[in-house]
Design a protein around this motif. Structure first.
Motif, PDB file in Angstrom:
ATOM      1  N   ILE A  37       7.358  16.924   8.895  1.00 34.95           N
ATOM      2  CA  ILE A  37       7.994  15.635   9.177  1.00 34.95           C
ATOM      3  C   ILE A  37       8.700  15.728  10.523  1.00 34.95           C
ATOM      4  O   ILE A  37       9.678  16.456  10.678  1.00 34.95           O
ATOM      5  N   GLY A  38       8.165  15.000  11.490  1.00 32.04           N
ATOM      6  CA  GLY A  38       8.727  15.023  12.833  1.00 32.04           C
ATOM      7  C   GLY A  38       7.767  15.662  13.810  1.00 32.04           C
ATOM      8  O   GLY A  38       7.400  16.835  13.652  1.00 32.04           O
ATOM      9  N   ALA A  39       7.350  14.896  14.822  1.00 31.36           N
ATOM     10  CA  ALA A  39       6.378  15.406  15.797  1.00 31.36           C
ATOM     11  C   ALA A  39       7.034  15.711  17.134  1.00 31.36           C
ATOM     12  O   ALA A  39       6.458  15.490  18.193  1.00 31.36           O
ATOM     13  N   GLY A  40       8.278  16.201  17.070  1.00 39.97           N
ATOM     14  CA  GLY A  40       8.951  16.638  18.287  1.00 39.97           C
ATOM     15  C   GLY A  40       8.563  18.070  18.617  1.00 39.97           C
ATOM     16  O   GLY A  40       7.564  18.596  18.117  1.00 39.97           O
ATOM     17  N   THR A  41       9.357  18.714  19.441  1.00 47.92           N
ATOM     18  CA  THR A  41       9.052  20.086  19.866  1.00 47.92           C
ATOM     19  C   THR A  41       8.948  21.025  18.669  1.00 47.92           C
ATOM     20  O   THR A  41       7.994  21.793  18.539  1.00 47.92           O
TER      21      THR A  41
END
Length: 238
Positions: free
Chosen positions: A11-15
């Motif tokens: 969950i979360g497509a950041g770094t």
């Protein structure tokens, strides 16, 4: 509602999320990467990269002012805030495009868009359209600013550090609350670009510095550029 069963849901497509996705994919191809907002990562869009672009402009101005001590006289220094911010946004957008390209290079079947909501420890609803059952879940959602109540009286003048990189021009003055690493680097950069800066902290803290002598020296050094009070008591904002 579509239902999917996977080995890993990130969950979360950041770094952090992208790193977790790549690491998990070495072990399984039955994986989903969930993102509820825009692709681009905090680092590239509102963090490390645009802040360093602003700091680079500030350093250029600062070094130009110091040049006469070396016998170099570059003439009057004029800072064009609109040009500074246009370059920051232009280069920031270029960096973000590389990140978006990387994410969109992941298999489409692995990418889910929408806010994630847990139904149970292993069941997640994404965008109210897809239900994912995952053996393992990685939460890499990052964070968002928490604005203390007394600052809300600033109303439309209140910005968080993420907002700075959407400015079209530099303001005349800024009050910075919080001399942490981000507050210090952005506050100093704005000051060196000609913005009147005053910074406020609490409890005497200054960035990551713990050793008293070094913290005292750093406080003295910062105050040579702009007023910085690390023990401020702010009772109201008007």
């Amino acid at each position: 509602m579509e239902k999917r069963k996977v080995d890993v849901a990130v969950i979360g497509a950041g770094t952090a999320g992208m790193s977790a996705y790549r690491a998990a994919r070495k072990h399984t191809d039955n994986i989903v990467l969930i993102e509820g907002g825009a692709y681009g990562t905090t680092c590239a869009s509102v963090g490390c990269m645009p802040s360093k672009l602003l700091i680079a402009a500030a350093d250029s101005a600062h070094q130009s002012r110091k040049a006469p001590m070396f016998g170099v006289h570059p003439g009057d220094i004029r800072i064009d805030g609109k040009e500074v911010m246009a370059r920051v946004r232009r280069e920031r957008d270029r960096f973000v495009s590389f990140v978006i390209e990387a994410v969109e290079g992941f298999p489409e079947a692995h990418r889910l868009r929408g806010q994630a909501r847990f139904l149970s420890p292993h069941r997640i609803v994404v965008g109210e359209k897809v239900e994912v059952e995952a053996a393992r879940v990685v939460i890499a959602t990052g964070s968002r600013p928490n604005v203390p109540g007394f600052l809300k009286d600033a109303k439309d003048r209140l910005v968080v550090n993420d907002d700075i990189f959407e400015w079209d021009d530099l303001p005349g003055s800024v009050a910075v609350f919080g001399p942490g690493i981000i507050g210090l680097e952005l506050g100093q950069a704005l000051s060196r670009l000609g913005v009147r800066v005053r910074m406020f902290g609490v409890s005497g803290s200054l960035g990551p510095l713990q050793e008293e002598t070094i913290r005292h020296y750093a406080l003295k050094t910062f105050n040579e550029e702009f007023p910085l009070d690390t023990n401020a008591v702010v009772r109201s904002v008007e």
